[in-house]
Design an enzyme around this catalytic site. Structure first.
Site, PDB file in Angstrom:
ATOM      1  N   ASP A 195      16.403  42.484 -27.581  1.00 25.54           N
ATOM      2  CA  ASP A 195      15.987  41.609 -26.474  1.00 25.54           C
ATOM      3  C   ASP A 195      16.892  40.388 -26.482  1.00 25.54           C
ATOM      4  O   ASP A 195      17.859  40.333 -27.248  1.00 25.54           O
ATOM      5  CB  ASP A 195      14.503  41.229 -26.616  1.00 25.54           C
ATOM      6  CG  ASP A 195      13.826  41.073 -25.264  1.00 25.54           C
ATOM      7  OD1 ASP A 195      14.341  40.278 -24.448  1.00 25.54           O
ATOM      8  OD2 ASP A 195      12.804  41.733 -25.015  1.00 25.54           O
ATOM      9  N   HIS A 266      17.564  41.435 -20.409  1.00 27.77           N
ATOM     10  CA  HIS A 266      17.082  41.138 -21.767  1.00 27.77           C
ATOM     11  C   HIS A 266      18.161  41.485 -22.798  1.00 27.77           C
ATOM     12  O   HIS A 266      17.889  42.120 -23.818  1.00 27.77           O
ATOM     13  CB  HIS A 266      15.787  41.895 -22.061  1.00 27.77           C
ATOM     14  CG  HIS A 266      14.577  41.309 -21.376  1.00 27.77           C
ATOM     15  ND1 HIS A 266      14.091  40.050 -21.676  1.00 27.77           N
ATOM     16  CD2 HIS A 266      13.763  41.798 -20.401  1.00 27.77           C
ATOM     17  CE1 HIS A 266      13.022  39.809 -20.915  1.00 27.77           C
ATOM     18  NE2 HIS A 266      12.808  40.846 -20.127  1.00 27.77           N
ATOM     19  N   GLU A 329      12.870  43.264 -15.711  1.00 25.18           N
ATOM     20  CA  GLU A 329      13.226  41.854 -15.532  1.00 25.18           C
ATOM     21  C   GLU A 329      14.733  41.603 -15.621  1.00 25.18           C
ATOM     22  O   GLU A 329      15.197  40.853 -16.468  1.00 25.18           O
ATOM     23  CB  GLU A 329      12.477  41.003 -16.591  1.00 25.18           C
ATOM     24  CG  GLU A 329      10.975  41.124 -16.462  1.00 25.18           C
ATOM     25  CD  GLU A 329      10.193  40.314 -17.489  1.00 25.18           C
ATOM     26  OE1 GLU A 329       9.141  39.775 -17.109  1.00 25.18           O
ATOM     27  OE2 GLU A 329      10.615  40.225 -18.660  1.00 25.18           O
TER      28      GLU A 329
HETATM   29  C1  TNX Z   1       6.950  40.834 -19.850  1.00 23.62           C
HETATM   30  S1  TNX Z   1       6.487  43.820 -20.260  1.00 23.62           S
HETATM   31  C2  TNX Z   1       7.980  41.435 -20.554  1.00 23.62           C
HETATM   32  C3  TNX Z   1       8.281  40.992 -21.925  1.00 23.62           C
HETATM   33  C4  TNX Z   1       7.418  39.842 -22.339  1.00 23.62           C
HETATM   34  C5  TNX Z   1       6.003  40.091 -21.871  1.00 23.62           C
HETATM   35  C6  TNX Z   1       5.008  39.078 -22.335  1.00 23.62           C
HETATM   36  C7  TNX Z   1       7.980  43.731 -20.006  1.00 23.62           C
HETATM   37  C8  TNX Z   1       8.602  44.960 -19.650  1.00 23.62           C
HETATM   38  N1  TNX Z   1       8.627  42.552 -20.095  1.00 23.62           N
HETATM   39  O1  TNX Z   1       9.641  40.711 -22.044  1.00 23.62           O
HETATM   40  O2  TNX Z   1       7.482  39.712 -23.710  1.00 23.62           O
HETATM   41  O3  TNX Z   1       5.987  40.116 -20.469  1.00 23.62           O
HETATM   42  O4  TNX Z   1       3.697  39.453 -22.043  1.00 23.62           O
END
Ligand code: TNX
Length: 764
Positions: A195, A266, A329
């Site tokens: 990440d 990420h 994301e």
């Molecule tokens: C969203 S769930 C994210 C993570 C974070 C999380 C915290 C996801 C695919 N991505 O990077 O840690 O929310 O709840």
């Protein structure tokens, strides 16, 4: 007599005799007599016990991978294994018609038999057998009650995830975590290895990934809103030998590990080590804070050579069919500006950056498929078109999963609403800081991974569900245990059992036996499900408020007491108190159970002229942030942004709030509070208008507060009070709050509607 008969029976005949004894079958709902989690599909009690402190003799029939040491470990007792002892037989019958994970377990006074068609089935049988063991503390003697169990899971995918990036956990803890999965018969461990804040797996070909990318020069500490960081170098990674060891450890317990290597977003830790794989060339630092970052993998060819080499090593170590490639994301900001990415869009005939993300995933998918594996990714991989063979993990809700399943893709449901075990499980003000949300135990237990209206033909694509444990706010292994226990036990019930037979009372009663066992086994479960929740609603007349205690344990009495600031104390009547003035209310379960550690709920309600008066809000708040409805704006509790507690109401639009004080009152200030957190797309309002009326019809303008764009977009999260000051006498008040509208370019969430978060209105 019956017990004696069983001792004499030759082993083969005893199953049929057990059937003769059907009269003692313990059926739903009395079966909670046996505290097994998840509860098996069918269980028949037989008189008698199997004694564990006399020698046992292990027999295996069929191609079984079990040795004495593993049997001892899985059963959890220092067995005296020797010829001539009571027989424990494992029998593999691949030709038998049975679901691959199904097993039967028969416990008789002098022998135990576990049968299955697969090694995994046998292992689940041993897991259940272990749960049947009851030990006396004083003399250490252990026994299992005799019974016949026939069992199989409802869902084929039963997963738990762990983020070892935001905080790192050593191999010993990973194994302890896998033990928990085994205890509750989860078959998949999703290991989130890379990440922005770290790269945690040694890749031989690219040592810089862990040497540079495995470490950060500080970490965000405390609540997000505080924006506080330490400067302690933090990191760690797993060597390939350690990974092999963990994969084998999991396989011994019937558990597959799905590794996750995040792309294209990420990726900051990878880019800190290899800035040449970015659009801008860097330099980058491994992230110290939480959130979503703009620097992502560039779509140039060298990125794919790199990722393919990485995945090659990943697939060498992890035999799982599914390889998780992240996909969530991924901001498109840098791709928009990057000539190489723009050229890629043109050359490949793509419409935009969303299609570029989809193209990225497809290209990786082709590679992974060519090695005989399949990709799975977060639901964002649906955007711009789903790769042909990809499976989807639906996290932002169920919608992504439904869309993917409808299109014939395999789906794992992990919606934030029920499956995020990094969210609060108890009242936020009583819990250690968490990322936000509210997912108490019974919410998890209520989860249905297959939405009821889903057509029959689509259902089989929903393979199951998974609990996710993101560790931004979870720094120790004890805290991980606290967050997953007992919620993962509830998820295990959801996944193993048919939805029709699930009963929360029965589950809670089994859980009360399970928790002391977990503590004894060295785990740190949470007791938050024993909290007495305090619910507020309008009282019998305007200006009074009813505070009602609610316990999830219907059988355990609780007491509710209240104290005024002047020190007057009183007990509630039937678990309710009616308040007309400021007071502190305390609720706690009053059982004298020595194993339990019942937490105390304590809350102070501050009264002012607006408290507990008539209120309407138009439109209603967004369902995700609507707890308590409009009344929560006048319930004497002020929302705390540091904990993102559920006192806040949220809208994606303007809102009009109308208050009726029920009598003419004189006052000189009206205040409403709002919260801003741009990183989460929550912005202060643009304007707040205040009006008053004496008749509820003709409103007079009182004041208007406008925020400059700059004020509205202060990046540091925080709460602000907006006050209109003027001496007036009125009965009715109207507050019109304008939200920011569409978030402007350059700000987090650009192009999306801004969130408006409001709480307590006070009038003095
Ligand atoms: C969203 S769930 C994210 C993570 C974070 C999380 C915290 C996801 C695919 N991505 O990077 O840690 O929310 O709840």
């Amino acid at each position: 007599m019956i017990k004696y008969l069983f001792y004499l029976l030759p082993e083969k005949r005893s199953v049929s005799l057990a059937c003769l004894l059907l009269s003692v079958t313990v059926g739903f709902p009395q079966y909670s007599a046996k505290p097994l989690i998840p509860f098996p599909r069918q269980i028949t009690s037989i008189p008698g016990n199997f004694q564990w402190d006399i020698p046992v003799d292990i027999h295996c029939e069929g191609n079984i991978v079990l040795d004495d040491t593993l049997v001892r470990t899985l059963i959890g007792l220092p067995l005296d294994i020797r010829p001539g002892g009571n027989v424990i037989k494992f029998r593999l019958m691949p030709q038998k018609v049975m679901q691959s994970e199904a097993y039967t377990l028969r416990v008789l006074p002098d022998n135990i038999l576990i049968e299955a068609t697969s090694q995994q089935g046998l292992l689940w049988g041993i897991s259940t057998l272990r749960q049947t063991i009851e030990c006396q503390d004083d003399n250490g003697s252990c026994l299992s009650a005799c019974m016949v169990i026939q069992d199989e899971p409802f869902f084929p995918y039963r997963g738990m995830h762990l983020d070892v990036v935001r905080h790192f956990f050593p191999v010993d803890f990973i194994k302890k975590y896998i033990d928990l999965l085994y205890r509750y018969r989860f078959n998949t461990f999703h290991w989130h290895l890379t990440d922005d804040q770290g790269w945690r797996m040694d890749i031989r070909r690219y040592p810089k990934l862990t040497l540079t990318g495995g470490w950060r020069n500080g970490s965000q500490i405390g609540p997000y809103a505080d924006m506080t960081f330490d400067t302690i170098r933090y990191g760690g990674y797993y060597t390939q030998d350690e990974i092999r060891e963990v994969v084998a450890y999991a396989a011994d317990r019937g558990i597959t590990i799905i590794p996750e290597i995040e792309m294209p977003g990420h990726a900051l830790a990878a880019l800190a080590a290899h800035p040449e794989l970015s659009c801008t060339g860097g330099p980058f630092e491994v992230a110290q804070g939480w959130g979503v970052f703009e620097a992502v993998f560039c779509t140039q060819d060298s990125t794919f050579h790199f990722l393919e080499n990485v995945l090659e090593e990943v697939m060498d170590l992890f035999p799982s069919e599914w390889i998780h490639i992240g996909g969530d994301e991924c901001p498109k900001v840098q791709w928009k500006k990057c000539p190489k990415c723009q050229k890629r869009i043109k050359d490949e005939g793509l419409k935009d950056e969303h299609e570029l993300q989809s193209w990225f995933i497809r290209r990786i998918e082709r590679f992974v498929n060519s090695r005989g594996r399949r990709i799975i990714g977060w639901d964002e991989i649906l955007e711009g078109g789903l790769a042909p063979n990809a499976a989807v993990m639906s996290w932002r809700g169920m919608e992504g999963g439904i869309a993917a399943a409808t299109a014939g893709h395999d789906v794992v449901m992990t919606p934030v609403s029920h499956c995020y075990f990094d969210y609060y499980q108890g009242l936020p003000d009583l819990e250690p800081i968490a990322i936000g949300g509210f997912t108490p135990l019974l919410k998890v237990f209520e989860f249905n991974p297959v939405p009821p209206l889903l057509p029959e033909s689509v259902r089989p694509f929903i393979k199951g569900a998974q609990g996710n444990v993101w560790t931004e706010y979870i720094t120790t292994s004890e805290h991980v245990e606290y967050m997953v226990l007992p919620r993962m036990a509830a998820l295990a019930e959801v996944l193993w059992r048919e939805p029709q037979v699930r009963d929360p009372r029965d589950f809670l009663s089994r859980l009360s036996h399970e928790i002391p066992k977990l503590k004894k086994a060295g785990y740190h479960p949470s007791f938050s499900h024993y909290q007495v929740n305090l619910i507020t609603q309008p009282g019998s007349r305007p200006g009074t408020m009813l505070v009602e205690g609610q316990s999830t344990l219907p059988d355990k009495p609780f007491t509710l007491t209240w104290t005024t600031p002047g020190g007057m104390a009183a007990d509630s009547v039937n678990g309710r108190v009616e308040l007309a003035h400021s007071a502190t209310v305390t609720g706690v379960i009053t059982s004298n159970d020595p194993d339990a550690d019942y937490p105390m709920t304590c809350r102070t309600y501050h009264f002012n002229k607006a408290t507990a008066r008539g209120i309407t809000v138009t439109p209603q708040p967004h369902p995700s942030y609507s707890s308590g409805g409009g009344f929560s704006l006048v319930n004497g509790i002020s929302g705390d942004p540091r904990r993102r507690d559920n006192a806040w109401l949220g809208w994606l639009s303007d809102v009009t709030i109308s208050l009726d004080l029920n009598e003419m009152m004189s006052f000189d200030s009206i205040t409403i509070s709002a919260w801003s957190e741009p990183g989460s797309w929550i912005y202060f309002p643009g304007e707040i208008q205040f009006y008053t009326a004496t008749d509820g019809k003709k409103y007079h303008f009182l004041n208007s507060l406008r925020l400059s764009g700059e004020d509205q977009t202060i990046m540091k999260p925080g709460k602000r009070f907006f006050t209109a000051r003027k001496k007036v006498r009125a009965r009715f008040i109207k507050i019109v709050v304008r939200h920011m509208g569409t978030i402007p370019d350059t700000l987090p969430g650009a192009g999306h509607p801004a969130w408006l978060f409001l709480d307590e209105i006070t009038i003095h």
